[in-house]
Design an enzyme around this catalytic site. Structure first.
Site, PDB file in Angstrom:
ATOM      1  N   HIS A 154      27.699 -54.898 -34.659  1.00 43.31           N
ATOM      2  CA  HIS A 154      28.067 -55.455 -35.979  1.00 43.31           C
ATOM      3  C   HIS A 154      29.167 -56.491 -35.831  1.00 43.31           C
ATOM      4  O   HIS A 154      29.884 -56.780 -36.784  1.00 43.31           O
ATOM      5  CB  HIS A 154      28.518 -54.320 -36.925  1.00 43.31           C
ATOM      6  CG  HIS A 154      27.400 -53.429 -37.348  1.00 43.31           C
ATOM      7  ND1 HIS A 154      27.603 -52.148 -37.814  1.00 43.31           N
ATOM      8  CD2 HIS A 154      26.056 -53.609 -37.341  1.00 43.31           C
ATOM      9  CE1 HIS A 154      26.429 -51.585 -38.102  1.00 43.31           C
ATOM     10  NE2 HIS A 154      25.475 -52.439 -37.817  1.00 43.31           N
TER      11      HIS A 154
ATOM     12  N   GLY B 280      30.477 -40.378 -32.906  1.00 41.84           N
ATOM     13  CA  GLY B 280      31.219 -40.759 -34.102  1.00 41.84           C
ATOM     14  C   GLY B 280      30.474 -41.670 -35.057  1.00 41.84           C
ATOM     15  O   GLY B 280      31.041 -42.633 -35.573  1.00 41.84           O
TER      16      GLY B 280
ATOM     17  N   SER C 114      27.541 -41.624 -38.457  1.00 47.82           N
ATOM     18  CA  SER C 114      26.724 -40.837 -39.393  1.00 47.82           C
ATOM     19  C   SER C 114      25.246 -41.204 -39.244  1.00 47.82           C
ATOM     20  O   SER C 114      24.377 -40.590 -39.838  1.00 47.82           O
ATOM     21  CB  SER C 114      27.191 -41.105 -40.832  1.00 47.82           C
ATOM     22  OG  SER C 114      27.035 -42.501 -41.113  1.00 47.82           O
TER      23      SER C 114
HETATM   24  N1  APR Z   1      35.377 -37.467 -33.831  1.00 42.78           N
HETATM   25  C1  APR Z   1      34.048 -37.278 -34.051  1.00 42.78           C
HETATM   26  N2  APR Z   1      33.417 -37.636 -35.206  1.00 42.78           N
HETATM   27  C2  APR Z   1      34.185 -38.209 -36.159  1.00 42.78           C
HETATM   28  C3  APR Z   1      35.576 -38.417 -36.008  1.00 42.78           C
HETATM   29  C4  APR Z   1      36.166 -38.023 -34.777  1.00 42.78           C
HETATM   30  N3  APR Z   1      37.470 -38.187 -34.528  1.00 42.78           N
HETATM   31  N4  APR Z   1      36.051 -38.994 -37.157  1.00 42.78           N
HETATM   32  C5  APR Z   1      34.986 -39.135 -37.986  1.00 42.78           C
HETATM   33  N5  APR Z   1      33.868 -38.667 -37.397  1.00 42.78           N
HETATM   34  C6  APR Z   1      32.485 -38.699 -37.882  1.00 42.78           C
HETATM   35  C7  APR Z   1      32.332 -38.566 -39.379  1.00 42.78           C
HETATM   36  O1  APR Z   1      32.213 -37.187 -39.727  1.00 42.78           O
HETATM   37  C8  APR Z   1      31.019 -39.327 -39.619  1.00 42.78           C
HETATM   38  O2  APR Z   1      29.893 -38.490 -39.415  1.00 42.78           O
HETATM   39  O3  APR Z   1      32.006 -40.008 -37.576  1.00 42.78           O
HETATM   40  C9  APR Z   1      31.026 -40.399 -38.532  1.00 42.78           C
HETATM   41  C10 APR Z   1      31.402 -41.774 -39.070  1.00 42.78           C
HETATM   42  O4  APR Z   1      30.359 -42.179 -39.928  1.00 42.78           O
HETATM   43  P1  APR Z   1      30.566 -43.491 -40.848  1.00 42.78           P
HETATM   44  O5  APR Z   1      31.878 -43.409 -41.515  1.00 42.78           O
HETATM   45  O6  APR Z   1      29.321 -43.640 -41.669  1.00 42.78           O
HETATM   46  O7  APR Z   1      30.680 -44.692 -39.814  1.00 42.78           O
HETATM   47  P2  APR Z   1      29.478 -45.404 -39.070  1.00 42.78           P
HETATM   48  O8  APR Z   1      28.375 -44.453 -38.782  1.00 42.78           O
HETATM   49  O9  APR Z   1      30.053 -46.137 -37.912  1.00 42.78           O
HETATM   50  O10 APR Z   1      28.982 -46.488 -40.159  1.00 42.78           O
HETATM   51  C11 APR Z   1      27.970 -47.374 -39.758  1.00 42.78           C
HETATM   52  O11 APR Z   1      28.266 -48.576 -41.832  1.00 42.78           O
HETATM   53  O12 APR Z   1      29.787 -49.357 -43.370  1.00 42.78           O
HETATM   54  C12 APR Z   1      28.935 -49.729 -42.335  1.00 42.78           C
HETATM   55  O13 APR Z   1      29.095 -51.577 -40.909  1.00 42.78           O
HETATM   56  C13 APR Z   1      29.705 -50.349 -41.212  1.00 42.78           C
HETATM   57  O14 APR Z   1      29.401 -50.090 -38.837  1.00 42.78           O
HETATM   58  C14 APR Z   1      29.505 -49.380 -40.055  1.00 42.78           C
HETATM   59  C15 APR Z   1      28.200 -48.705 -40.410  1.00 42.78           C
END
Ligand code: APR
Length: 287
Positions: free
Chosen positions: A128, A203, A205
């Protein structure tokens, strides 16, 4: 032995016995560096759904009014102030050491915080983009942010920046919702997914596409392995082409849909260093 330790040991064995392991990461790997994720319990979108709606319109706003978009962007640049101040954490650093040991071949990240780059990961695909960079939307050329004097362009009313190569429009490198994934990164990520025999997903979703398609592509890959039988007649067995491990604070659709083989639930900043430590023990035990 506790279940967690058994999973750490299993992941370390899978990693050491893999031939081409890659890691996919999301915002969860950066929360221990002080950068909130998006959809976790303290996530930016969780706490401020309006911010998510604005994010969904950002790329369209750029296309309609690149000058106004840049004025807004520079005014609100402190959005990324916390990213600039953040430092890589033990999770990022564990992936760097796995790469140095030859155990990890590539990191494909959704994060734009540049923490994998600053941690020292060499073979890195920023799916991204990155807040540390700018990109020409015509030729795709990427620049370090500081290659453009944005404040001066603002003062001299010369925004939006133009590409020195092709004079195309330049925007931040971060890929907005609805914006195509840059061709080079999309192609290279597919190549890495196709050739991996181990994928560690840290890390995320796993709800944003096309990134979330990568583990599913690997899961659908099957290898046909011939095996001899007692009667000498060969049988062909379909075996999963790769092991898919999740390291995440909570289960995801990859868990529920059986795309991942197993999930190690917890903090990436603790689990990844533990896997690295166990992998190093296994390697030294065989030396
Ligand atoms: N260790 C393990 N898991 C973690 C931790 C941690 N320290 N902190 C948070 N999490 C988990 C959360 O529970 C969640 O399931 O990491 C996941 C993060 O998910 P999102 O917040 O949805 O982030 P991400 O999956 O990277 O989002 C994808 O969405 O908003 C857009 O472009 C943005 O790149 C991003 C994309």
């Amino acid at each position: 032995m506790r279940a967690m330790e058994q999973l750490i040991e299993k992941a370390a064995r899978d990693l050491v016995s893999s031939k081409y392991a890659i890691a996919l990461t999301g915002a969860g790997i950066s929360t221990e560096s002080g950068i909130p994720d998006f959809r976790g319990p303290q996530g930016v979108w969780t706490k401020n759904p309006e911010a998510e709606k604005r994010a969904y319109q950002s790329y369209q706003r750029f296309q309609e009014d690149p000058r106004g978009w840049w004025h807004e962007r520079i005014a609100s640049d402190n959005e990324f102030g916390e990213m600039r101040m953040a430092l890589p954490n033990a999770g990022h650093l564990a992936l760097v050491e796995m790469e140095k040991l030859g155990l990890l071949k590539c990191v494909i990240t959704q994060n734009v915080d540049a923490l994998h780059e600053r941690a020292g990961t060499q073979n890195l695909l920023e799916y991204h983009g990155s807040t540390a960079k700018l990109r020409c939307i015509s030729c795709g050329m990427r620049f370090r942010r500081e290659e453009f004097d944005l404040d001066r362009l603002l003062q001299e009313e010369r925004l939006p920046p133009h590409c020195p190569e092709c004079r195309g429009l330049v925007k931040t490198d971060s890929v907005g919702f609805g914006e195509p994934i840059p061709g080079y990164v999309a192609r290279r990520s597919l190549e890495e997914a196709w050739q991996c025999d181990l994928m560690i997903i840290c890390g995320t979703s796993a709800v944003v596409y096309p990134f979330a398609q990568l583990p599913r592509i690997v899961r659908q890959r099957q290898m046909e392995v011939e095996r001899s039988t007692s009667t000498g007649i060969y049988a062909v067995e379909n075996v999963p082409a790769a092991v898919i491990i999740e390291v995440n604070a909570e289960p995801t659709p990859l868990t529920f849909e059986g795309v991942s083989d197993y999930i190690i639930r917890g903090q990436t900043g603790e689990i990844l260093p533990s896997i690295l430590k166990e992998a190093k023990r296994l390697i030294s035990a065989t030396d």
